[in-house]
Scaffold this active site. Sequence first.
Site, PDB file in Angstrom:
ATOM      1  N   ASP A 121      71.480  34.967  -5.355  1.00 55.11           N
ATOM      2  CA  ASP A 121      72.279  34.291  -6.507  1.00 55.11           C
ATOM      3  C   ASP A 121      71.808  32.951  -6.403  1.00 55.11           C
ATOM      4  OD1 ASP A 121      73.840  32.959  -7.770  1.00 55.11           O
ATOM      5  OD2 ASP A 121      75.966  33.613  -6.842  1.00 55.11           O
ATOM      6  N   GLU A 149      52.448  24.399  11.906  1.00 52.44           N
ATOM      7  CA  GLU A 149      52.668  25.524  12.214  1.00 52.44           C
ATOM      8  C   GLU A 149      51.973  26.588  11.474  1.00 52.44           C
ATOM      9  OE1 GLU A 149      56.813  25.987  11.798  1.00 52.44           O
ATOM     10  OE2 GLU A 149      56.115  27.651  10.827  1.00 52.44           O
ATOM     11  N   CYS A 171      58.968  23.179  13.526  1.00 55.46           N
ATOM     12  CA  CYS A 171      59.165  21.772  12.494  1.00 55.46           C
ATOM     13  C   CYS A 171      58.858  20.338  13.258  1.00 55.46           C
ATOM     14  CB  CYS A 171      60.130  22.355  11.238  1.00 55.46           C
ATOM     15  SG  CYS A 171      60.640  23.123  10.432  1.00 55.46           S
ATOM     16  N   ARG A 180      72.224  32.642  11.700  1.00 51.54           N
ATOM     17  CA  ARG A 180      73.129  31.798  11.306  1.00 51.54           C
ATOM     18  C   ARG A 180      73.104  31.123  12.608  1.00 51.54           C
ATOM     19  NH1 ARG A 180      76.714  30.436   7.971  1.00 51.54           N
ATOM     20  NH2 ARG A 180      78.242  29.349   9.864  1.00 51.54           N
ATOM     21  N   THR A 202      70.480  30.172  14.203  1.00 49.16           N
ATOM     22  CA  THR A 202      69.670  29.057  13.398  1.00 49.16           C
ATOM     23  C   THR A 202      70.471  27.927  13.510  1.00 49.16           C
ATOM     24  OG1 THR A 202      69.598  28.788  11.433  1.00 49.16           O
ATOM     25  CG2 THR A 202      67.829  30.025  12.285  1.00 49.16           C
ATOM     26  N   HIS A 214      65.596  16.171  10.677  1.00 52.56           N
ATOM     27  CA  HIS A 214      64.897  16.843   9.891  1.00 52.56           C
ATOM     28  C   HIS A 214      65.615  17.658   9.275  1.00 52.56           C
ATOM     29  CE1 HIS A 214      62.367  20.393   9.911  1.00 52.56           C
ATOM     30  NE2 HIS A 214      63.468  21.652  10.186  1.00 52.56           N
ATOM     31  N   LYS A 230      71.637  20.903   3.277  1.00 53.92           N
ATOM     32  CA  LYS A 230      72.743  21.092   3.904  1.00 53.92           C
ATOM     33  C   LYS A 230      72.793  20.709   5.731  1.00 53.92           C
ATOM     34  CE  LYS A 230      75.981  24.449   5.614  1.00 53.92           C
ATOM     35  NZ  LYS A 230      76.008  25.608   4.980  1.00 53.92           N
ATOM     36  N   ASN A 252      61.589  22.395   2.171  1.00 55.03           N
ATOM     37  CA  ASN A 252      61.263  22.082   3.984  1.00 55.03           C
ATOM     38  C   ASN A 252      59.851  22.622   4.260  1.00 55.03           C
ATOM     39  OD1 ASN A 252      61.319  22.037   6.758  1.00 55.03           O
ATOM     40  ND2 ASN A 252      61.799  23.481   7.401  1.00 55.03           N
ATOM     41  N   SER A 261      62.140  24.472  16.271  1.00 47.66           N
ATOM     42  CA  SER A 261      62.815  25.827  16.485  1.00 47.66           C
ATOM     43  C   SER A 261      62.048  25.672  18.340  1.00 47.66           C
ATOM     44  CB  SER A 261      62.879  26.547  15.198  1.00 47.66           C
ATOM     45  OG  SER A 261      63.646  26.828  14.572  1.00 47.66           O
TER      46      SER A 261
END
Lengths: 132, 385, 348
Positions: free
Chosen positions: C28, C80, C112, C199, C201, C234, C239, C266, C296
């Site tokens: 979607d 990376e 990142c 989630r 993350t 970052h 969002k 990103n 991360s």
Amino acid sequence: MKVPRHWRETPQRYRMEAGKCSKCGSIQFPGRVICPDCGATEMETVKLSGKGELASYTVIRVAPTGFTDLAPYAVGVVQLEEGMRVMGQVVDCDPDNLKIGDRLTTQFRRINEEGKTGMILYGFKFVPDLGL
Amino acid sequence: MKEVAVIGIGMIDWGELWEKSLRTIAVEAALKCFADAGVDKVDTITIGCMSGGLFNNQEHLGSIVPDYLGQRFVPATRVESACASGGLAVRSAFLEVASGMAEYALAIGVEKMTDVDGGEATFALATAADQDYEAFHGITFPGLYAMMANAHMFKYGTTLEQLAQPSVKNHFNGSMNPHAQYPFKVSLEQVMNSTKVADPLRLLHCSPITDGAAAVLLAPVEKAKEMNKPYVVITGVGHASDTIALAQRQDLYSLKAVEVAAQRALKMSGKTIKDVDFAEVHDCFSIAELMVMEAIGVVEPGQSGAAVMNGLTALDGDFPINPSGGLKSKGHPVGATGVAQVCEAVSQLRGESGKRQVKNAKTALTQNMGGSGASSVVHILEARS
Amino acid sequence: MVGIVGYGTHIPRSRIKVEEIAKVWGADAAAFKKGLNLNEKSVPAPDEDCATLSVNAARNAVKRAGIDPQDIGAVYVGSESHPYAVKPTGTIVSEALGACPYVHTADLEFACKAGTEGMYIALNLVKAGEMPYALAIGADTSQGAPGDALEYSAAAGAAAFIVGAEDLAAELVDTHCYMTDTPDFWRREHAHYPQHGGRFTGQPAYEKHVFGATNAILEKTNMKPEDFDYCIFHQPNGKFPVNAAKKLGFTEAQYKYGLLSPTLGNTYSGSSPMGLAATLDEAKPGELILLVSYGSGSGSDAFIFRATERLLEIRDKAPRVRKQLDEHKIYIEYGAYAKFRRKILKAD
């Protein structure tokens, strides 16, 4: 093992270093031992701007080994601001809409690689001069 | 310098000769040449071959060819000038005879190209360009000539129809050549709608990949006279080089090395292009034939396109070009081409070319070219009786 | 005082829209667009990789700095997606810039935040008086597994910063780091694509570290969110950084210039550094900028910069980020994208 053959061209491919005749001032890319214009052998290294106009071009549809994934791609002969012509790929363009006289500049790009595990070859490619 | 005659020619049928090896086709062409000349021992052999190494992993043709030709201990030299290797072999044999070093000098041109796949063949051919500054960027030979074509079209207004016409003409001529790889006619529409290779060049603008060999036997004119039949004399030899990289030429729409080589050959023979009746030229791509017409002086720069459309270079035109079918129809086994051009010129000058015979052919020009015009060899041949 | 003397970016011209990716996987698109504020992302051309992006960005930084590349004492490339597992990207970049041979170089990797790691080291080396200039680059041709949520955001781009001690375009006010061992995202040796904790993350990873670094630097400098003219967090999507900014007390006026991810995606190591570059394109002398990266694994580096008069002089010596992002885009379909990104299995 083609490493030394490629490695020794690094100044030309990475930085577009050319040879300028100390006598007559003509610039050669790649640099030479003997100036083809006046025969002098005193040369100094100069860095080319990489900017110029498309003098002629083609769109490669049947590519040689190592380039098939890029096809179709354009290769051009570019008349640089410094006066000499240089060959290179022309990318980030619609190859079907290239025109002789187009203003181009250079970017650093991956040119080829020796298989999935071999050396990666870098160098300049031409792109339309859009101020990007 | 001695006057040099061609006393024998040998052509085999060209094509994809899957069952025959490099050495076999070289020997077959030489044997046909021996039969034509009535000679079975020679003093020296020159072999024109661009890349036995890359096409067949076989160098040292100066041993393998005389060995298999029954000429053991004969001095043999392999010469290389990319696609002009054959023309260079003839020139080298000429020098041997002209200098008095040899009486019977055999020149063989050979290339066995189908032992590798298309990609490898393209790579092998691209070694005739500047590896570090041209091939490195992914240019191909069709691509180099395509750039010249675009430059020629931009400079002179040469049209796509004009660019296609040499292929139509050459296939028409080649349809009458029993040795040709593709002895069939093609239409202008077929050429212009064929698969794109390197814009503006399409498949039918390009010479094919071919296995082939050709041989000529040169000797002093006195030997030719002893044979009591019409013979052909090489009266002019021209050879020139230019920058290996296309970008560094004086311009992108002319072939200076061809012009210089032609002038040298014509000067040596004491002739001008107007004295020449027809030519075999290096149409590796259709644009090459147009640019060669201008370089050797058949037409003024920029006039080749109109001239070919007007039939100037047709078999019945005022200046026939490539009665053999040229590289386009006959095939282009690169090292063999320059020798085969001389074979065709001799066949025509002797009046032995059958349906594709050029009328009243007395003087011929052959033009062979290496790389994107980085080297060229031109010969002037004249009929004698 | 140390700070930024030149900056430059590079963004590949190709873009793919979220709808185009969603179409392939039966996903979607609206959910990604609304839920993650992602509309399209940059795609590297087949001849672009971390090294080429780095060089092209760094050349723009050199143009702005107006320095001799021979005076650059260190080159750090954070990524990376280094093209070689063993063999530095930094040597390629240094050689292409003409910075060799008297130069220190290292390839950095910290998901990142590898880009800001380089900035942190470069700033401190110059501060220590080891060299007049150091170059730090964040660059990635980011990987995201086909069909994974990351595929909608994993983009390509680079930002390069030349730091020095004189003629500063932006002065460094302070720095702070915040780091714990938090496995929210990783890519194992020889693996093509990264894996992530879904989630997980979010709150325990991204927010904890971004908030930790932000609060620490605010406390250290005794500053409040309203003291800043701009902030960049970052941006793994559109969002996270917006939510983080709001929760920390920052406003849209502060984050809008640095927020590139809705149309860029990103760019991993390039992400927050490119946001900083876009902010430098707009900042006026004296204005304060907060930059907080996130990598991360996990950690955040926080920086405060103050724009100077010189920023106005150098700004237009190289293309602005928004020009690279918004102009001359080339939209591609998934097929071309899959080919460019080597997602199609071919015969050897």
